[in-house]
Design an enzyme around this catalytic site. Structure first.
Site, PDB file in Angstrom:
ATOM      1  CD  GLU A  62      -1.354  -2.323   2.065  1.00  0.00           C
ATOM      2  OE1 GLU A  62      -0.133  -2.591   1.956  1.00  0.00           O
ATOM      3  OE2 GLU A  62      -2.130  -3.006   2.736  1.00  0.00           O
ATOM      4  CB  ALA A 173      16.762 -45.967  -5.477  1.00  0.00           C
ATOM      5  CG  ASP A 211      21.810 -38.390  -3.057  1.00  0.00           C
ATOM      6  OD1 ASP A 211      22.391 -39.479  -3.230  1.00  0.00           O
ATOM      7  OD2 ASP A 211      20.575 -38.256  -3.010  1.00  0.00           O
ATOM      8  CD  GLU A 304      14.369 -30.770  -3.650  1.00  0.00           C
ATOM      9  OE1 GLU A 304      15.109 -31.546  -4.288  1.00  0.00           O
ATOM     10  OE2 GLU A 304      14.397 -29.547  -3.802  1.00  0.00           O
ATOM     11  N   GLY A 306      14.700 -38.261   1.628  1.00  0.00           N
ATOM     12  CA  GLY A 306      14.531 -39.642   1.227  1.00  0.00           C
ATOM     13  C   GLY A 306      13.319 -40.244   1.944  1.00  0.00           C
ATOM     14  CG  LEU A 309      12.634 -35.788   6.893  1.00  0.00           C
ATOM     15  CD1 LEU A 309      12.152 -35.751   8.343  1.00  0.00           C
ATOM     16  CD2 LEU A 309      13.742 -34.750   6.678  1.00  0.00           C
TER      17      LEU A 309
HETATM   18  N1  LIG Z   1      13.708 -40.397  -4.830  1.00  0.00           N
HETATM   19  C1  LIG Z   1      13.743 -39.318  -4.101  1.00  0.00           C
HETATM   20  O1  LIG Z   1      12.869 -38.448  -4.227  1.00  0.00           O
HETATM   21  C2  LIG Z   1      14.872 -39.135  -3.124  1.00  0.00           C
HETATM   22  C3  LIG Z   1      15.032 -37.880  -2.514  1.00  0.00           C
HETATM   23  C4  LIG Z   1      16.079 -37.750  -1.590  1.00  0.00           C
HETATM   24  C5  LIG Z   1      16.908 -38.821  -1.315  1.00  0.00           C
HETATM   25  N2  LIG Z   1      16.721 -40.003  -1.948  1.00  0.00           N
HETATM   26  C6  LIG Z   1      17.582 -41.146  -1.668  1.00  0.00           C
HETATM   27  O2  LIG Z   1      17.253 -41.596  -0.382  1.00  0.00           O
HETATM   28  C7  LIG Z   1      18.412 -42.154   0.226  1.00  0.00           C
HETATM   29  C8  LIG Z   1      18.553 -41.547   1.609  1.00  0.00           C
HETATM   30  O3  LIG Z   1      17.421 -41.968   2.320  1.00  0.00           O
HETATM   31  P1  LIG Z   1      17.018 -41.480   3.741  1.00  0.00           P
HETATM   32  O4  LIG Z   1      15.637 -41.922   3.926  1.00  0.00           O
HETATM   33  O5  LIG Z   1      18.031 -41.914   4.728  1.00  0.00           O
HETATM   34  O6  LIG Z   1      17.140 -39.874   3.644  1.00  0.00           O
HETATM   35  P2  LIG Z   1      16.414 -38.752   4.477  1.00  0.00           P
HETATM   36  O7  LIG Z   1      14.995 -39.112   4.718  1.00  0.00           O
HETATM   37  O8  LIG Z   1      16.657 -37.476   3.745  1.00  0.00           O
HETATM   38  O9  LIG Z   1      17.198 -38.695   5.862  1.00  0.00           O
HETATM   39  C9  LIG Z   1      16.841 -39.566   6.906  1.00  0.00           C
HETATM   40  C10 LIG Z   1      17.504 -39.126   8.171  1.00  0.00           C
HETATM   41  O10 LIG Z   1      16.966 -37.904   8.640  1.00  0.00           O
HETATM   42  C11 LIG Z   1      17.227 -37.816  10.013  1.00  0.00           C
HETATM   43  N3  LIG Z   1      16.095 -37.327  10.768  1.00  0.00           N
HETATM   44  C12 LIG Z   1      16.156 -36.368  11.709  1.00  0.00           C
HETATM   45  N4  LIG Z   1      14.975 -36.214  12.285  1.00  0.00           N
HETATM   46  C13 LIG Z   1      14.138 -37.111  11.753  1.00  0.00           C
HETATM   47  C14 LIG Z   1      12.788 -37.420  12.003  1.00  0.00           C
HETATM   48  N5  LIG Z   1      12.054 -36.794  12.929  1.00  0.00           N
HETATM   49  N6  LIG Z   1      12.215 -38.398  11.276  1.00  0.00           N
HETATM   50  C15 LIG Z   1      12.934 -39.048  10.334  1.00  0.00           C
HETATM   51  N7  LIG Z   1      14.236 -38.789  10.057  1.00  0.00           N
HETATM   52  C16 LIG Z   1      14.834 -37.815  10.772  1.00  0.00           C
HETATM   53  C17 LIG Z   1      17.533 -39.242  10.507  1.00  0.00           C
HETATM   54  O11 LIG Z   1      18.899 -39.305  10.875  1.00  0.00           O
HETATM   55  P3  LIG Z   1      19.289 -39.149  12.419  1.00  0.00           P
HETATM   56  O12 LIG Z   1      18.642 -40.290  13.119  1.00  0.00           O
HETATM   57  O13 LIG Z   1      20.732 -39.176  12.446  1.00  0.00           O
HETATM   58  O14 LIG Z   1      18.707 -37.869  12.863  1.00  0.00           O
HETATM   59  C18 LIG Z   1      17.262 -40.080   9.286  1.00  0.00           C
HETATM   60  O15 LIG Z   1      18.069 -41.215   9.213  1.00  0.00           O
HETATM   61  C19 LIG Z   1      19.569 -41.847  -0.679  1.00  0.00           C
HETATM   62  O16 LIG Z   1      19.883 -42.991  -1.387  1.00  0.00           O
HETATM   63  C20 LIG Z   1      19.029 -40.806  -1.607  1.00  0.00           C
HETATM   64  O17 LIG Z   1      19.618 -40.881  -2.885  1.00  0.00           O
HETATM   65  C21 LIG Z   1      15.706 -40.183  -2.844  1.00  0.00           C
END
Ligand SMILES: NC(=O)c1ccc[n+]([C@@H]2O[C@H](COP(=O)([O-])OP(=O)(O)OC[C@H]3O[C@@H](n4cnc5c(N)ncnc54)[C@H](OP(=O)(O)O)[C@@H]3O)[C@@H](O)[C@H]2O)c1
Length: 375
Positions: A62, A173, A211, A304, A306, A309
């Protein structure tokens, strides 16, 4: 305040208000925690000024429009996408500026739900200004642009879009481990365009470790908008200090008892490490983590992560929009749900092709702007 549709907003004013909505789009992504608002001033049928919200601390829409109009604002009608604020924030109230400039009539697309700033319509009316709220279609329209602000004001946390790339049978994946991306260049460019509109991009530590993503906008025009802030949820502070997101000043969210040496190393490398509480189950409290982002001035988040989370966000009911990028030509032969979490009753808001991929957006039915804003 009663924000009802009124027949007194005529067709010409609707056209000017539509222009204000278009102008508000110029501010999108640059104003958080403030809403991106547009304003047009019209006198005797002619537009005499226009403005949009500046970055935090700069004039609101405004005031920008009043400055552009100068003396021509005296006796004008202001058409504005959000009810003018009536409170002193970083800047003085817009109601005062409209009154001082001699504006006679104000047409509003969307009432201000912010309890601290609302009441602008009453203040204007009490000072002899005619205030009209536009028909519901404008509220629904503007609610899309204001979704981050509206979500934060209503819930205390940012608006969250969860994006995932998946094979046609639900895997996050590709079957070929050598294939870095599941989806093609058009879908990936769409992600960069989306990043260019949000305040923050969120992943879990698993994605950083696997990644080392930059999470920045590289393949889309940013314009005046700043790069989104990278955010990592990392309960065990496993993020390497030389991770790309750390060099970009990531916000790393961890638990209060996280390792002090890791905390120091990440801070020295450029990250900001903040603590949030842990739930009874031992995970970081996701609602608290998102609220801490709102405290950092973040209204919109593109998540974004995996599977871990992503599933946790969905299960906690913290996803306002789910965007699946589906590589329809890639499958593994073993179907599975792409994420845990119930999306029964979600509504498809967009679906369409992007090269060889499908982009499929869904929203919980009760969070559709048209339902929230018009009901
Ligand atoms: N296709 C897709 O769209 C896509 C996107 C991204 C990644 N990826 C692939 O996914 C793989 C990684 O998978 P990811 O599942 O481990 O990745 P992520 O979901 O990004 O990270 C998981 C980590 O987040 C942390 N975290 C902290 N607070 C959390 C909560 N409240 N709830 C859940 N997690 C929490 C945990 O580690 P702590 O316990 O240490 O806190 C957990 O191990 C890779 O291979 C990657 O290339 C795919």
């Amino acid at each position: 305040m009663t924000a009802t549709a009124t027949p007194t907003v005529d067709a010409t004013e609707r056209v000017h208000l539509a222009r204000a909505v278009a102008i508000a789009g110029r501010a999108r992504g640059t104003t958080s925690p403030n809403p991106a608002v547009g304003c047009v001033l019209v006198r005797d049928g002619d537009e005499v000024g226009q403005g949009w919200t500046g970055p935090p601390g700069a004039p609101h829409a405004e005031v920008a429009a009043l400055t552009a109009a100068g003396g021509a604002a005296d006796g004008a009608t202001a058409l504005v996408t959000l009810e003018p604020c009536a409170h002193h924030g970083r800047t003085p109230p817009c109601t005062g500026a409209l009154l001082a400039a001699g504006v006679r009539r104000v047409v509003v697309a969307h009432p201000d739900p912010n309890p601290q700033a609302a009441g602008g319509a009453e203040v204007l009316r009490a000072n002899g200004v005619e205030v009209c709220f536009a028909p519901p279609v404008f509220r629904a329209w503007v609610a899309g642009d204001l979704e981050g602000f509206l979500t934060r004001v209503r819930t205390g946390r940012p608006h969250v879009t969860l994006k995932l790339a998946q094979t046609v049978d639900g895997h996050l994946a590709a079957p070929d481990p050598e294939q870095r991306w599941i989806t093609g260049p058009l879908a990936r460019r769409a992600v960069h365009r989306w990043r260019a509109t949000v305040d923050a991009v969120l992943v879990g530590s698993g994605t950083v470790l696997a990644d080392d993503p930059g999470l920045d906008v590289r393949d889309a025009a940013l314009g005046d908008r700043p790069q989104p802030r990278p955010v990592v949820l990392d309960g065990r502070l496993q993020t390497p200090p030389d991770a790309r997101v750390v060099t970009r000043g990531a916000l790393v969210i961890t638990r209060p008892d996280a390792d002090e040496d890791a905390r120091r190393a990440l801070t020295a490398a450029g990250a900001e490490v903040i603590d949030v509480a842990v739930t009874d189950g031992g995970a970081l409290d996701l609602d608290a983590a998102l609220r801490s982002l709102a405290d950092h001035g973040i209204n919109t988040v593109l998540a974004e992560p995996g599977e871990v989370l992503g599933s946790a966000l969905l299960a906690a009911g913290l996803v306002d929009r789910l965007v699946r990028h589906v590589a329809v030509g890639i499958g593994t032969g073993t179907p599975r749900p792409a994420l845990d979490g119930d999306t029964t009753g979600w509504v498809t808001t967009r679906s369409g092709g992007a090269g060889d991929d499908l982009i499929w957006e869904r929203v919980p039915a009760d969070r559709l702007p048209a339902v929230q804003e018009v009901a």
